[in-house]
Write a protein that holds these residues in place. Sequence first.
Motif, short mmCIF file in Angstrom:
data_model
loop_
_atom_site.label_atom_id
_atom_site.label_comp_id
_atom_site.label_asym_id
_atom_site.label_seq_id
_atom_site.Cartn_x
_atom_site.Cartn_y
_atom_site.Cartn_z
N GLY A 151 -71.73 -15.08 -9.23
CA GLY A 151 -70.73 -15.79 -10.02
C GLY A 151 -70.38 -17.14 -9.42
N ILE A 152 -70.38 -17.20 -8.10
CA ILE A 152 -70.10 -18.47 -7.44
C ILE A 152 -71.23 -19.46 -7.67
CG2 ILE A 152 -69.82 -19.56 -5.17
CD1 ILE A 152 -68.41 -16.98 -4.28
N ILE A 153 -72.46 -18.98 -7.54
CA ILE A 153 -73.61 -19.86 -7.75
C ILE A 153 -73.69 -20.29 -9.20
CG2 ILE A 153 -76.14 -19.94 -7.73
CD1 ILE A 153 -75.96 -18.04 -5.27
N ASP A 154 -73.47 -19.35 -10.14
CA ASP A 154 -73.54 -19.68 -11.56
C ASP A 154 -72.45 -20.66 -11.98
OD1 ASP A 154 -75.72 -18.07 -11.91
OD2 ASP A 154 -74.61 -16.39 -12.78
N SER A 155 -71.32 -20.64 -11.30
CA SER A 155 -70.23 -21.53 -11.67
C SER A 155 -70.37 -22.91 -11.03
CB SER A 155 -68.89 -20.91 -11.30
OG SER A 155 -68.76 -20.85 -9.90
N GLY A 156 -71.54 -23.20 -10.51
CA GLY A 156 -71.76 -24.50 -9.89
C GLY A 156 -71.36 -24.54 -8.43
N GLY A 157 -71.01 -23.41 -7.86
CA GLY A 157 -70.66 -23.35 -6.45
C GLY A 157 -69.28 -23.87 -6.13
N SER A 158 -68.45 -24.12 -7.13
CA SER A 158 -67.15 -24.74 -6.86
C SER A 158 -66.27 -23.85 -6.00
CB SER A 158 -66.45 -25.10 -8.16
OG SER A 158 -66.26 -23.95 -8.96
N ALA A 159 -66.30 -22.53 -6.20
CA ALA A 159 -65.49 -21.64 -5.38
C ALA A 159 -65.97 -21.70 -3.93
CB ALA A 159 -65.54 -20.22 -5.92
N PHE A 160 -67.27 -21.74 -3.75
CA PHE A 160 -67.85 -21.83 -2.40
C PHE A 160 -67.41 -23.11 -1.72
CE2 PHE A 160 -71.45 -22.73 0.48
CZ PHE A 160 -71.34 -21.61 1.29
N VAL A 161 -67.39 -24.20 -2.44
CA VAL A 161 -66.96 -25.49 -1.88
C VAL A 161 -65.50 -25.44 -1.49
CG1 VAL A 161 -66.59 -27.93 -2.43
CG2 VAL A 161 -68.71 -26.80 -3.12
N TYR A 162 -64.66 -24.82 -2.31
CA TYR A 162 -63.23 -24.70 -1.97
C TYR A 162 -63.04 -23.87 -0.72
CZ TYR A 162 -62.11 -26.70 -6.53
OH TYR A 162 -62.02 -27.53 -7.61
N ILE A 163 -63.80 -22.79 -0.58
CA ILE A 163 -63.69 -21.95 0.61
C ILE A 163 -64.09 -22.75 1.85
CG2 ILE A 163 -64.67 -19.94 1.78
CD1 ILE A 163 -64.81 -18.62 -1.04
N LEU A 164 -65.20 -23.47 1.76
CA LEU A 164 -65.63 -24.29 2.90
C LEU A 164 -64.62 -25.38 3.22
CD1 LEU A 164 -69.46 -24.76 2.41
CD2 LEU A 164 -68.29 -23.36 4.09
N ALA A 165 -64.01 -25.95 2.19
CA ALA A 165 -63.02 -27.01 2.39
C ALA A 165 -61.80 -26.51 3.15
CB ALA A 165 -62.60 -27.62 1.05
N ILE A 166 -61.57 -25.22 3.12
CA ILE A 166 -60.45 -24.64 3.85
C ILE A 166 -60.90 -24.16 5.23
CG2 ILE A 166 -58.82 -22.70 3.89
CD1 ILE A 166 -58.73 -22.96 0.80
N VAL A 167 -62.03 -23.47 5.29
CA VAL A 167 -62.49 -22.85 6.53
C VAL A 167 -62.87 -23.89 7.59
CG1 VAL A 167 -64.33 -21.43 7.53
CG2 VAL A 167 -63.18 -20.70 5.44
N ILE A 168 -63.59 -24.93 7.20
CA ILE A 168 -64.05 -25.92 8.17
C ILE A 168 -62.88 -26.65 8.85
CG2 ILE A 168 -65.32 -28.10 8.43
CD1 ILE A 168 -67.38 -26.93 6.47
N PRO A 169 -61.91 -27.18 8.10
CA PRO A 169 -60.78 -27.84 8.80
C PRO A 169 -59.96 -26.89 9.67
CG PRO A 169 -60.84 -28.52 6.51
CD PRO A 169 -61.83 -27.41 6.66
N VAL A 170 -59.77 -25.66 9.20
CA VAL A 170 -59.00 -24.70 10.01
C VAL A 170 -59.76 -24.39 11.30
CG1 VAL A 170 -58.18 -22.31 10.09
CG2 VAL A 170 -57.74 -23.70 8.07
N GLY A 171 -61.06 -24.18 11.19
CA GLY A 171 -61.87 -23.94 12.39
C GLY A 171 -61.83 -25.12 13.34
N PHE A 172 -61.88 -26.33 12.81
CA PHE A 172 -61.81 -27.53 13.64
C PHE A 172 -60.47 -27.61 14.36
CE2 PHE A 172 -60.68 -32.04 14.15
CZ PHE A 172 -61.68 -32.42 15.03
N LEU A 173 -59.38 -27.31 13.66
CA LEU A 173 -58.06 -27.36 14.29
C LEU A 173 -57.92 -26.32 15.38
CD1 LEU A 173 -55.80 -28.02 11.16
CD2 LEU A 173 -56.40 -29.63 12.99
N ILE A 174 -58.48 -25.15 15.16
CA ILE A 174 -58.44 -24.11 16.20
C ILE A 174 -59.24 -24.57 17.42
CG2 ILE A 174 -59.23 -21.78 16.77
CD1 ILE A 174 -58.50 -21.02 13.84
N TRP A 175 -60.43 -25.13 17.17
CA TRP A 175 -61.26 -25.63 18.26
C TRP A 175 -60.55 -26.76 19.01
CZ3 TRP A 175 -63.45 -30.55 18.71
CH2 TRP A 175 -64.34 -30.72 19.78
N LEU A 176 -59.97 -27.68 18.26
CA LEU A 176 -59.26 -28.81 18.86
C LEU A 176 -58.08 -28.33 19.69
CD1 LEU A 176 -59.14 -31.93 18.97
CD2 LEU A 176 -57.63 -31.83 16.99
N GLY A 177 -57.34 -27.37 19.17
CA GLY A 177 -56.19 -26.83 19.90
C GLY A 177 -56.59 -26.18 21.20
N SER A 178 -57.69 -25.45 21.20
CA SER A 178 -58.13 -24.80 22.45
C SER A 178 -58.61 -25.83 23.47
CB SER A 178 -59.24 -23.78 22.16
OG SER A 178 -60.41 -24.43 21.72
#
Length: 71
Positions: free
Chosen positions: A34-61
């Motif tokens: 469903g994510i792939i069929d919908s143009g991947g927009s849900a996948f992009v939104y998930i990455l847009a959240i996960v990558i910055p949060v991961g970066f902030l955790i890494w930066l904080g440590s």
Amino acid sequence: MAMIKCPECGNEISSDAISCPQCGKKIKGTGIEGIIDSGGSAFVYILAIVIPVGFLIWLGSNIVSCVGHLV
């Protein structure tokens, strides 16, 4: 629940249908399909959240380890 036309055969089907009961054409995918069929927009939104949060955790440590070396 609205009625839509199947893009393959033109049969009227429910907008909630996963596939056309007449020709079997997939209308909506489930899971990753469903994510792939919908143009991947849900996948992009998930990455847009996960990558910055991961970066902030890494930066904080890294900041904590730098401050520990200064003291």
